[in-house]
Structure formats: C-alpha cells, structure tokens
Enzyme design. Structure first.
Site, mmCIF file in Angstrom:
data_model
loop_
_atom_site.group_PDB
_atom_site.id
_atom_site.type_symbol
_atom_site.label_atom_id
_atom_site.label_comp_id
_atom_site.label_asym_id
_atom_site.label_seq_id
_atom_site.Cartn_x
_atom_site.Cartn_y
_atom_site.Cartn_z
ATOM 1 N N HIS A 85 -10.502 10.772 -8.855
ATOM 2 C CA HIS A 85 -10.319 9.442 -8.280
ATOM 3 C C HIS A 85 -8.950 8.844 -8.638
ATOM 4 O O HIS A 85 -8.875 7.688 -9.071
ATOM 5 C CB HIS A 85 -11.425 8.494 -8.777
ATOM 6 C CG HIS A 85 -12.791 8.849 -8.304
ATOM 7 N ND1 HIS A 85 -13.945 8.349 -8.892
ATOM 8 C CD2 HIS A 85 -13.211 9.639 -7.294
ATOM 9 C CE1 HIS A 85 -14.998 8.822 -8.253
ATOM 10 N NE2 HIS A 85 -14.581 9.620 -7.289
HETATM 11 C C1 LIG Z 1 -13.211 17.274 -5.330
HETATM 12 C C2 LIG Z 1 -13.253 15.802 -4.991
HETATM 13 C C3 LIG Z 1 -14.495 15.145 -4.992
HETATM 14 C C4 LIG Z 1 -14.557 13.782 -4.702
HETATM 15 N N1 LIG Z 1 -15.781 13.179 -4.563
HETATM 16 C C5 LIG Z 1 -15.856 11.909 -4.130
HETATM 17 C C6 LIG Z 1 -17.117 11.303 -3.801
HETATM 18 O O1 LIG Z 1 -18.171 11.946 -3.829
HETATM 19 N N2 LIG Z 1 -17.128 9.994 -3.432
HETATM 20 C C7 LIG Z 1 -16.003 9.244 -3.366
HETATM 21 O O2 LIG Z 1 -16.091 8.053 -3.073
HETATM 22 N N3 LIG Z 1 -14.783 9.808 -3.617
HETATM 23 C C8 LIG Z 1 -14.690 11.116 -3.947
HETATM 24 N N4 LIG Z 1 -13.463 11.696 -4.129
HETATM 25 C C9 LIG Z 1 -12.267 10.856 -3.973
HETATM 26 C C10 LIG Z 1 -11.927 10.536 -2.512
HETATM 27 O O3 LIG Z 1 -12.124 11.658 -1.678
HETATM 28 C C11 LIG Z 1 -10.480 10.049 -2.483
HETATM 29 O O4 LIG Z 1 -10.387 8.870 -3.251
HETATM 30 C C12 LIG Z 1 -9.996 9.724 -1.058
HETATM 31 O O5 LIG Z 1 -10.077 10.858 -0.235
HETATM 32 C C13 LIG Z 1 -8.562 9.227 -1.139
HETATM 33 O O6 LIG Z 1 -8.074 9.051 0.158
HETATM 34 P P1 LIG Z 1 -6.522 9.044 0.432
HETATM 35 O O7 LIG Z 1 -6.366 8.860 1.899
HETATM 36 O O8 LIG Z 1 -5.862 8.090 -0.480
HETATM 37 O O9 LIG Z 1 -5.978 10.492 -0.019
HETATM 38 P P2 LIG Z 1 -6.409 11.938 0.446
HETATM 39 O O10 LIG Z 1 -7.801 11.926 0.958
HETATM 40 O O11 LIG Z 1 -6.085 12.871 -0.663
HETATM 41 O O12 LIG Z 1 -5.488 12.257 1.687
HETATM 42 C C14 LIG Z 1 -4.101 12.496 1.573
HETATM 43 C C15 LIG Z 1 -3.643 13.308 2.766
HETATM 44 O O13 LIG Z 1 -2.218 13.377 2.749
HETATM 45 C C16 LIG Z 1 -1.822 14.706 2.972
HETATM 46 N N5 LIG Z 1 -0.519 14.896 2.316
HETATM 47 C C17 LIG Z 1 -0.189 14.657 1.030
HETATM 48 N N6 LIG Z 1 1.117 14.919 0.823
HETATM 49 C C18 LIG Z 1 1.606 15.332 2.013
HETATM 50 C C19 LIG Z 1 2.895 15.733 2.458
HETATM 51 N N7 LIG Z 1 3.954 15.754 1.627
HETATM 52 N N8 LIG Z 1 3.038 16.090 3.755
HETATM 53 C C20 LIG Z 1 1.977 16.047 4.609
HETATM 54 N N9 LIG Z 1 0.744 15.662 4.257
HETATM 55 C C21 LIG Z 1 0.574 15.304 2.970
HETATM 56 C C22 LIG Z 1 -2.931 15.551 2.386
HETATM 57 O O14 LIG Z 1 -2.911 16.825 2.975
HETATM 58 C C23 LIG Z 1 -4.151 14.744 2.779
HETATM 59 O O15 LIG Z 1 -4.549 15.067 4.093
HETATM 60 C C24 LIG Z 1 -13.361 13.060 -4.422
HETATM 61 C C25 LIG Z 1 -12.135 13.722 -4.396
HETATM 62 C C26 LIG Z 1 -12.069 15.085 -4.662
HETATM 63 C C27 LIG Z 1 -10.732 15.766 -4.614
#
Ligand SMILES: Cc1cc2nc3c(=O)[nH]c(=O)nc-3n(C[C@H](O)[C@H](O)[C@H](O)COP(=O)(O)OP(=O)(O)OC[C@H]3O[C@@H](n4cnc5c(N)ncnc54)[C@H](O)[C@@H]3O)c2cc1C
Length: 499
Positions: free
Chosen positions: A429
C-alpha cells in the site's frame, strides 16, 4: 522485501487481493482539518466513491447500507457473507465478537471499526480491475477520443522554456529490457500530461524529468526544473503473521493441491461460485490500539484460512525461508496483525540518471518506536481472539517461530518483537510520495486540484497524492482519487464538456 506492482493496463488492481475498503471517514476529515486539503473531507470524497461503485449485495441478509452505496457504477463490488467464505473465517468473526470487537454490518459506510467479512472487487465471482471497470464496462474503448497504448514505458515529461509540459518521451516494449532497447518517441500533448504511475512510478517519472528534490537530482546528475519533495513522505502498511495449526479434520481443511484447484476452477466456470470466487482474506477487523492518537484506527487484522506453514505468497515478503522446514503444518489459519496507521516515514530516490534503472525504495519501516508498540498490541489482541470460541476449539495452537531460541517465552516482548522482525512484510500500500497540500505547504508536490506545483500542464492522479496514508487498504481510495481528479480536470477545462 518484494514490492510487486502491476505493469499492465489497470495497474495493481489487476493483481491485488480484491479487498474493497474505503477506509475511515475520519481519514478524509483529517486530510482537510489536519493537512489543509479543503474539499477532500469525507462528505466531499463520498460521492466519488459512490460514483465508481457497482455493488452486488448478498441475495439474503444483506447488511449493506444503501445510503452509502451505488449499485450500478462500473467498478463491480460483491458483499461477502458467511455463506461464501471458508468456515474458519466465519469462526474468526464470531471469536472476535466474543473477544469484544463489534460486528460491523457495513464498514464501508459511516463507521470503519469492527469485524466482518469484506466487500470484494468481483463481478459474479470474477475479479473486476480498473481496466475492466473503466475501459470495458463503460465501453470507453469505443470512443473516438481515447487511445490506449499498452507496453509503452514513459521515460520522462518534457517541458518548454516556460516550464509548461509539452508531452512525454516513451519507449515501447513488453518488458523494461525490451523498451530500453527501443527508439525514443515523443508524444505531444495539447493541454496537459496526467501521470498515474502509482506511488512508485509517478515520483520515478517526475524525478527523471527534473522535478524533485534539487540536491538529490544534482547527486544523480539530472538538471532540476522544479525543486519539490517528490519521493519523500513514503508510507506503507506492514503486516505480521501469527500462525495456528488447525485440528485434523476441522472444517475438512485440506492442503490445496492441483486437483483441488482444478475442481475449484471447474465449479467457478459452471456457476461463478466456490473457493476461487472469493478472496484470500475472508475476514477483516479494524480497531484502535490505544497508542496516541487514541481514536485513530491503527490496527487491522487480515484473516486467512489458507496460510499453511510454507505458503509462498506469505513467505515471499518475509525474512523467513521456511516457517515449517519439515512440512509439519500443511494447513493452518492465520490472523495477520497489520499496522494500518504507521508513523514511520520512508522515501523513494533515483539510483542513477538512467531512466530504466529501478528507483531505490526505502520504506524505513519500524523506525518510529510507536509502530513497534502498536504491532505488539495487535499481536496480543489477535492471540486473545484466537483463545475465544468457536475458533479456539478448532486449533491446536500457535506455531512457534523457527528463528527464536526455544527458551524464549512466547508471551514475552522479546518473542513478540521477533514475530515483528521476522514475519513483517508489506501490504503493498505505498502512498504519499507526491503529497497533496494547500498553497504554502512546502511539503507538498501537488495542489488541491492535483496540479504539480511550480510547472504548468502537469497533474498526478493516483495513490501517491494522498496527504496521509489512509487507515486501510488503498485500492478503493485510489479509484476515488481517479474519479475526483477527473472532475478537477473538467472543472479546470470547462470547454472539455463540449467534446
Ligand atoms: C500484491 C498487491 C495486493 C494488493 N491488495 C490490495 C487489496 O486487496 N485491496 C486494496 O484496497 N488494495 C490492494 N493493493 C493496493 C492497490 O492495488 C493499490 O493501492 C492501487 O492499485 C494503487 O493505484 P495506483 O493507480 O496509484 O497505482 P497502480 O495500480 O500501481 O498503477 C500504476 C500504473 O502505472 C503504470 N506505470 C508506472 N510507471 C510507468 C511508466 N514509467 N510508464 C508507463 N506506465 C507506468 C503501471 O504499469 C500501472 O499500470 C494491493 C497491491 C498489490 C501490489
């Protein structure tokens, strides 16, 4: 420690543990009252949680409070009940109630604390990730004004002489190694660049673009365009494991082998039910440890009925190579006491000026003494719950850590500290690395509309902008941030409605 993230359209929602947790209303009220983020209190963010949600309540005995839920939004969510989950998870909830935690009928409504079976991000037994929700379910892929380019690695944002973002440099490839060898391409933007790279990806891209701490950028040889605390203030949740061996034959718990998985998949294909239609963690509890500030939710238990002695999912993150070298505990259950309001603060820095070199992630877990005390209390409460029926009569007892001398008393702080030291792992997280704050807040990277300070035409919309880590799982809050960020884009460009 292993920090996976989804390098895939839909990001980490494609590989997360599907727990749908909005966190405490107090979290958002404090974003406003403590961190100065006017317009981000619970009453302000609730409409955006609701806008995204498509809740499927239980067919009978649903306890979802309709005032707080939407039943036809794109992000599909399912209410789990005792009829869906492993019977040990049902026992755990009853034991926690017998210990004194209150049964919370709807933790995604007015009050987060208590014990319950979670809401999960599924649609008729199938994971609903943000790609499915926002591209497929909304038919966005049929819109002429949206182009999705997968396998495209963003290397940096490009600015003109007035610090206005003019576009991004990308390289294409199915892996970072492949992308590294591909030619650079420039994608120009007409209005704005919006980064949603997550709490690691967004600061990584910003610092590669020259937006970050001036001194650090100088150390790695990147000219600084804007001096901002990018990558600072990193926060993450940490969980520990207390493992219990179950009595033979209880709830027919069997080691899950290939045959059981195949049977589960067949059942799932037939009617969307069965073991693989629910979650790995089928009961949750939230409460306050009593460490200051006393009213804050700072402890969570993720309860798993699938954590056998050598469960690879769990061991992957810990310092333990094996908990059970002789494989004496092929099956067990585990409450995972979780630090869900940590005080320790870490950072993300660049390893070099090579945009393909992974950044250095330093969470600095447990560097604040209170975090140890909160976790010790969490472990003790988990043990108290496991001493209460109905679960108490179904377990043999707590399994000793193989890393601690047999003479050390399991009740002692020394032993409990060893649990923390040897079994803690990330809950995945990470947040707060491009913190939002009001004007004048030198510790913020983006303003209240999520625009990067000091430059033009650049926003960050993802988990990194949280001014403070929420006291629970971060996926639903990240989606709320996406919804609210989109509303701010429209507010700042009213003519976009015309398109
Ligand atoms: C194993 C795991 C289990 C989890 N379990 C839970 C759960 O059960 N419940 C819950 O609430 N949360 C959970 N989480 C946390 C939750 O999934 C994240 O907090 C949430 O997905 C964050 O969203 P975000 O959009 O900030 O980032 P992310 O979902 O990480 O998305 C970032 C995106 O940006 C892309 N990206 C990054 N850098 C680049 C770049 N330089 N060029 C192009 N693309 C790029 C990545 O490929 C990705 O598609 C979990 C996370 C993980 C990893």
């Amino acid at each position: 420690m292993n920090w996976p993230r989804g390098y895939v359209v839909g990001g980490s929602s494609v590989l997360n543990a599907i727990l749908y947790v909005r966190c405490s209303p107090k979290d958002y009220d404090e974003w406003e009252s403590v961190h100065g983020c006017t317009g981000w209190s619970h009453k302000d963010v609730l409409p955006y949680f609701m806008r995204s949600e498509g809740m499927t309540p239980r067919k009978v005995d649903s306890t979802v409070d309709p005032k707080y839920h939407n039943f036809d939004g794109p992000y599909r969510v399912t209410e789990l009940g005792p009829e869906h989950v492993n019977p040990f998870a049902v026992d755990f909830v009853e034991s926690a109630v017998n210990h004194g935690l209150k049964r919370n009928p709807d933790y995604n409504a007015a009050e987060q604390q208590g014990v319950f079976h979670p809401h999960i991000s599924t649609d008729r037994g199938v994971r609903c990730d943000t790609f499915t929700a926002y591209i497929k379910n909304t038919k966005a892929d049929q819109r002429p004004n949206l182009v999705v380019q997968a396998n495209t690695f963003v290397q940096k944002v490009v600015f003109d002489g007035n610090k206005k973002a003019t576009g991004v440099i990308v390289r294409r490839g199915k892996s970072l190694d492949e992308a590294r060898k591909a030619p650079e391409e420039f994608i120009r933007c007409k209005r704005e660049v919006v980064l949603s790279g997550g709490a690691i990806g967004s600061p990584w891209i910003l610092m590669n673009s020259g937006v970050g701490p001036k001194q650090h950028l100088a150390e790695v040889g990147i000219p600084c365009i804007e001096d901002l605390p990018v990558g600072q203030n990193l926060k993450d949740h940490l969980y520990t494991c207390v493992l219990y061996k179950t009595k033979d034959g209880e709830h027919d718990q069997k080691p899950v082998g290939l045959a059981e998985y195949i049977a589960g998949i067949e059942q799932h294909d037939k009617d969307g039910t069965g073991a693989i239609s629910t979650a790995l963690l089928e009961a949750l509890a939230f409460w306050s440890s009593g460490v200051e500030p006393k009213t804050r939710t700072d402890l969570e238990i993720h309860f798993s009925a699938s954590f056998a002695g050598n469960n690879p999912f769990f061991l992957a993150g810990t310092g333990l190579k094996s908990w059970d070298p002789e494989n004496q505990i092929p099956y067990g259950v585990s409450p995972l006491p979780t630090l869900c309001n940590p005080k320790s603060v870490g950072e993300i820095k660049l390893a070099s000026n090579d945009p393909f070199e992974h950044p250095i992630i330093d969470p600095r877990y447990l560097t604040h003494e209170d975090d140890w005390e909160i976790l010790r209390r969490g472990i003790r409460t988990a043990r108290e719950i496991m001493k209460k029926d109905p679960i108490a009569s179904k377990v043999v007892g707590e399994v000793r850590l193989p890393t601690v001398d047999e003479k050390v008393d399991m009740e002692s702080d020394e032993y409990i500290n060893a649990i923390i030291r040897d079994t803690s792992t990330t809950v995945y997280h990470p947040t707060t690395t491009c913190r939002m704050g009001p004007d004048g807040d030198a510790n913020s990277v983006v303003d209240l509309h999520l625009r990067v300070r000091g430059v033009k035409g650049l926003r960050v919309i993802d988990a990194s902008i949280m001014p403070e880590l929420v006291s629970g799982n971060t996926n639903a809050p990240s989606i709320m941030i996406g919804e609210k960020g989109a509303a701010h884009i429209l507010e700042d460009h009213p003519d976009l409605y015309a398109h």
